[in-house]
Design a protein around this motif. Sequence first.
Motif, PDB file in Angstrom:
ATOM      1  N   LYS A 100      48.313  -6.600  84.213  1.00 21.13           N
ATOM      2  CA  LYS A 100      48.330  -5.334  83.496  1.00 21.13           C
ATOM      3  C   LYS A 100      47.936  -4.196  84.418  1.00 21.13           C
ATOM      4  CE  LYS A 100      47.044  -3.320  79.124  1.00 21.13           C
ATOM      5  NZ  LYS A 100      48.367  -2.952  78.723  1.00 21.13           N
ATOM      6  N   LEU A 101      48.634  -3.076  84.249  1.00 23.37           N
ATOM      7  CA  LEU A 101      48.279  -1.821  84.916  1.00 23.37           C
ATOM      8  C   LEU A 101      47.546  -0.948  83.913  1.00 23.37           C
ATOM      9  CD1 LEU A 101      51.491  -0.699  86.826  1.00 23.37           C
ATOM     10  CD2 LEU A 101      49.345  -1.417  87.808  1.00 23.37           C
ATOM     11  N   TYR A 102      46.463  -0.336  84.354  1.00 27.08           N
ATOM     12  CA  TYR A 102      45.688   0.522  83.467  1.00 27.08           C
ATOM     13  C   TYR A 102      45.810   2.002  83.820  1.00 27.08           C
ATOM     14  CZ  TYR A 102      43.534  -3.846  82.070  1.00 27.08           C
ATOM     15  OH  TYR A 102      43.334  -5.121  81.605  1.00 27.08           O
ATOM     16  N   CYS A 103      46.005   2.307  85.104  1.00 28.76           N
ATOM     17  CA  CYS A 103      45.977   3.714  85.509  1.00 28.76           C
ATOM     18  C   CYS A 103      46.780   3.918  86.783  1.00 28.76           C
ATOM     19  CB  CYS A 103      44.510   4.122  85.730  1.00 28.76           C
ATOM     20  SG  CYS A 103      44.296   5.785  86.380  1.00 28.76           S
ATOM     21  N   ILE A 104      47.474   5.045  86.835  1.00 24.75           N
ATOM     22  CA  ILE A 104      48.090   5.540  88.071  1.00 24.75           C
ATOM     23  C   ILE A 104      47.596   6.960  88.234  1.00 24.75           C
ATOM     24  CG2 ILE A 104      50.196   6.079  89.316  1.00 24.75           C
ATOM     25  CD1 ILE A 104      51.704   4.175  87.530  1.00 24.75           C
ATOM     26  N   ALA A 105      47.154   7.294  89.439  1.00 28.21           N
ATOM     27  CA  ALA A 105      46.645   8.645  89.679  1.00 28.21           C
ATOM     28  C   ALA A 105      47.116   9.155  91.028  1.00 28.21           C
ATOM     29  CB  ALA A 105      45.121   8.654  89.624  1.00 28.21           C
ATOM     30  N   PRO A 147      50.062  -8.257  91.282  1.00 31.76           N
ATOM     31  CA  PRO A 147      50.343  -8.438  92.709  1.00 31.76           C
ATOM     32  C   PRO A 147      50.039  -7.174  93.535  1.00 31.76           C
ATOM     33  CG  PRO A 147      52.213  -9.118  91.369  1.00 31.76           C
ATOM     34  CD  PRO A 147      51.252  -8.448  90.453  1.00 31.76           C
ATOM     35  N   GLN A 148      49.304  -7.363  94.606  1.00 26.92           N
ATOM     36  CA  GLN A 148      48.896  -6.251  95.462  1.00 26.92           C
ATOM     37  C   GLN A 148      50.108  -5.552  96.080  1.00 26.92           C
ATOM     38  OE1 GLN A 148      45.997  -7.396  98.369  1.00 26.92           O
ATOM     39  NE2 GLN A 148      46.066  -5.463  99.439  1.00 26.92           N
ATOM     40  N   ARG A 149      51.087  -6.333  96.513  1.00 30.68           N
ATOM     41  CA  ARG A 149      52.269  -5.750  97.150  1.00 30.68           C
ATOM     42  C   ARG A 149      53.023  -4.836  96.185  1.00 30.68           C
ATOM     43  NH1 ARG A 149      57.268  -6.321  97.306  1.00 30.68           N
ATOM     44  NH2 ARG A 149      57.380  -8.145  95.990  1.00 30.68           N
ATOM     45  N   VAL A 150      53.129  -5.243  94.940  1.00 27.31           N
ATOM     46  CA  VAL A 150      53.826  -4.437  93.936  1.00 27.31           C
ATOM     47  C   VAL A 150      53.045  -3.151  93.661  1.00 27.31           C
ATOM     48  CG1 VAL A 150      54.735  -4.376  91.583  1.00 27.31           C
ATOM     49  CG2 VAL A 150      54.879  -6.478  92.920  1.00 27.31           C
ATOM     50  N   ALA A 151      51.718  -3.261  93.601  1.00 25.53           N
ATOM     51  CA  ALA A 151      50.891  -2.071  93.363  1.00 25.53           C
ATOM     52  C   ALA A 151      51.068  -1.049  94.488  1.00 25.53           C
ATOM     53  CB  ALA A 151      49.426  -2.468  93.233  1.00 25.53           C
ATOM     54  N   HIS A 152      51.073  -1.503  95.727  1.00 22.65           N
ATOM     55  CA  HIS A 152      51.232  -0.571  96.848  1.00 22.65           C
ATOM     56  C   HIS A 152      52.662  -0.025  96.935  1.00 22.65           C
ATOM     57  CE1 HIS A 152      47.256  -0.521  98.596  1.00 22.65           C
ATOM     58  NE2 HIS A 152      47.167  -1.810  98.314  1.00 22.65           N
ATOM     59  N   THR A 153      53.633  -0.815  96.520  1.00 22.29           N
ATOM     60  CA  THR A 153      55.012  -0.315  96.445  1.00 22.29           C
ATOM     61  C   THR A 153      55.104   0.809  95.418  1.00 22.29           C
ATOM     62  OG1 THR A 153      55.897  -2.477  97.043  1.00 22.29           O
ATOM     63  CG2 THR A 153      57.407  -0.959  95.958  1.00 22.29           C
ATOM     64  N   LEU A 154      54.451   0.617  94.282  1.00 21.36           N
ATOM     65  CA  LEU A 154      54.423   1.648  93.242  1.00 21.36           C
ATOM     66  C   LEU A 154      53.748   2.920  93.758  1.00 21.36           C
ATOM     67  CD1 LEU A 154      54.701   2.728  90.360  1.00 21.36           C
ATOM     68  CD2 LEU A 154      52.628   1.459  89.770  1.00 21.36           C
ATOM     69  N   ILE A 155      52.638   2.773  94.446  1.00 19.45           N
ATOM     70  CA  ILE A 155      51.942   3.944  94.997  1.00 19.45           C
ATOM     71  C   ILE A 155      52.857   4.703  95.948  1.00 19.45           C
ATOM     72  CG2 ILE A 155      50.056   4.678  96.509  1.00 19.45           C
ATOM     73  CD1 ILE A 155      48.385   2.373  95.282  1.00 19.45           C
ATOM     74  N   ASN A 156      53.530   3.998  96.847  1.00 22.82           N
ATOM     75  CA  ASN A 156      54.457   4.656  97.788  1.00 22.82           C
ATOM     76  C   ASN A 156      55.540   5.429  97.056  1.00 22.82           C
ATOM     77  OD1 ASN A 156      53.167   3.748 100.085  1.00 22.82           O
ATOM     78  ND2 ASN A 156      54.550   2.035 100.401  1.00 22.82           N
ATOM     79  N   LYS A 157      56.123   4.793  96.058  1.00 15.35           N
ATOM     80  CA  LYS A 157      57.210   5.416  95.304  1.00 15.35           C
ATOM     81  C   LYS A 157      56.725   6.680  94.588  1.00 15.35           C
ATOM     82  CE  LYS A 157      60.203   2.670  93.533  1.00 15.35           C
ATOM     83  NZ  LYS A 157      61.006   1.726  92.737  1.00 15.35           N
ATOM     84  N   VAL A 158      55.560   6.595  93.957  1.00 23.55           N
ATOM     85  CA  VAL A 158      55.003   7.736  93.230  1.00 23.55           C
ATOM     86  C   VAL A 158      54.687   8.883  94.189  1.00 23.55           C
ATOM     87  CG1 VAL A 158      52.951   8.510  91.976  1.00 23.55           C
ATOM     88  CG2 VAL A 158      54.139   6.452  91.254  1.00 23.55           C
ATOM     89  N   GLU A 174      56.345  11.779  85.103  1.00 20.13           N
ATOM     90  CA  GLU A 174      56.940  10.498  85.490  1.00 20.13           C
ATOM     91  C   GLU A 174      55.909   9.381  85.615  1.00 20.13           C
ATOM     92  OE1 GLU A 174      57.642  13.399  86.824  1.00 20.13           O
ATOM     93  OE2 GLU A 174      59.807  13.644  86.814  1.00 20.13           O
ATOM     94  N   LEU A 175      54.645   9.718  85.762  1.00 15.66           N
ATOM     95  CA  LEU A 175      53.618   8.683  85.915  1.00 15.66           C
ATOM     96  C   LEU A 175      53.569   7.761  84.707  1.00 15.66           C
ATOM     97  CD1 LEU A 175      50.590  10.464  87.622  1.00 15.66           C
ATOM     98  CD2 LEU A 175      52.214   8.873  88.610  1.00 15.66           C
ATOM     99  N   ALA A 176      53.681   8.315  83.521  1.00 20.13           N
ATOM    100  CA  ALA A 176      53.663   7.486  82.311  1.00 20.13           C
ATOM    101  C   ALA A 176      54.851   6.525  82.296  1.00 20.13           C
ATOM    102  CB  ALA A 176      53.673   8.366  81.070  1.00 20.13           C
ATOM    103  N   ASP A 177      56.016   6.996  82.766  1.00 17.45           N
ATOM    104  CA  ASP A 177      57.191   6.124  82.833  1.00 17.45           C
ATOM    105  C   ASP A 177      56.972   4.986  83.831  1.00 17.45           C
ATOM    106  OD1 ASP A 177      58.426   7.794  81.010  1.00 17.45           O
ATOM    107  OD2 ASP A 177      59.471   8.960  82.556  1.00 17.45           O
ATOM    108  N   TYR A 178      56.430   5.328  85.005  1.00 15.46           N
ATOM    109  CA  TYR A 178      56.142   4.296  86.004  1.00 15.46           C
ATOM    110  C   TYR A 178      55.119   3.296  85.477  1.00 15.46           C
ATOM    111  CZ  TYR A 178      58.707   6.436  89.858  1.00 15.46           C
ATOM    112  OH  TYR A 178      59.695   6.912  90.676  1.00 15.46           O
ATOM    113  N   LEU A 179      54.113   3.791  84.795  1.00 17.27           N
ATOM    114  CA  LEU A 179      53.072   2.917  84.242  1.00 17.27           C
ATOM    115  C   LEU A 179      53.688   1.918  83.266  1.00 17.27           C
ATOM    116  CD1 LEU A 179      50.000   2.510  84.382  1.00 17.27           C
ATOM    117  CD2 LEU A 179      49.803   4.052  82.449  1.00 17.27           C
ATOM    118  N   ASP A 223      55.378  -5.047  83.860  1.00 17.10           N
ATOM    119  CA  ASP A 223      55.876  -6.374  84.221  1.00 17.10           C
ATOM    120  C   ASP A 223      56.392  -6.297  85.650  1.00 17.10           C
ATOM    121  OD1 ASP A 223      56.921  -8.885  84.439  1.00 17.10           O
ATOM    122  OD2 ASP A 223      58.464  -8.623  82.905  1.00 17.10           O
ATOM    123  N   PRO A 224      55.610  -6.743  86.626  1.00 17.22           N
ATOM    124  CA  PRO A 224      56.015  -6.586  88.027  1.00 17.22           C
ATOM    125  C   PRO A 224      57.302  -7.326  88.373  1.00 17.22           C
ATOM    126  CG  PRO A 224      54.023  -7.924  87.853  1.00 17.22           C
ATOM    127  CD  PRO A 224      54.318  -7.407  86.495  1.00 17.22           C
TER     128      PRO A 224
END
Length: 198
Positions: free
Chosen positions: A2-7, A86-97, A122-127, A132-133
């Motif tokens: 689960k993802l809880y926050c993107i900032a 997954p850490q790799r997916v989280a960092h991929t998301l950060i890069n994209k954002v 767009e952050l809410a959409d990405y969240l 589901d990674p």
Amino acid sequence: MKLYCIAVLHKGDTKVNPLASAHELSSFGYFQRSSVKEFMDFTCKIVAERTIVGSRASVKEQEYICHVYVRSDCLTGLVIADHEYPQRVAHTLINKVLEEFTGKVPKSQWPTANSSTIVYGELADYLQKYQDPKQADSMTKIQSELDETKIILYDTIEKILEREEKLNDLVEKSEGLSMQSKAFYKTARKTNSCCVIL
């Protein structure tokens, strides 16, 4: 998972400036949500302050992990997730954002703007998309499919080995087979065993 926050924040010389954020707090009680959101925002600021410019980090706190990337231009992205994400997916998301944010919000606004002056929905959409990674990240999806295939393959190999053991037992127990038949079976089995790939 689960993802809880993107900032998205800007790390200045003296302070960290929050620019945009999105939260998924449905798993918390209704009356807890505002406190949880404040705590997550506070955690984002602290982790961003303590992360070196140009580096990535993952900070674990109880069952949560905060993934952070502070770019060389001081734009910072953070994701708070559970420990299974997954850490790799989280960092991929950060890069994209961060790439998309850079294209939509001018760099000159980063040090002085705040979440009320910047419109970045767009952050809410990405969240939502990255909850589901496997669906959001093609590499994770392929890896999970490979893992499933590997499990099926191991299961099939185990069944073949069990079958071969049963055949061996039957041949040994058979009194009706002549010695030549037994020798032929053993020779054929040895010949075929060189071709087994595990």
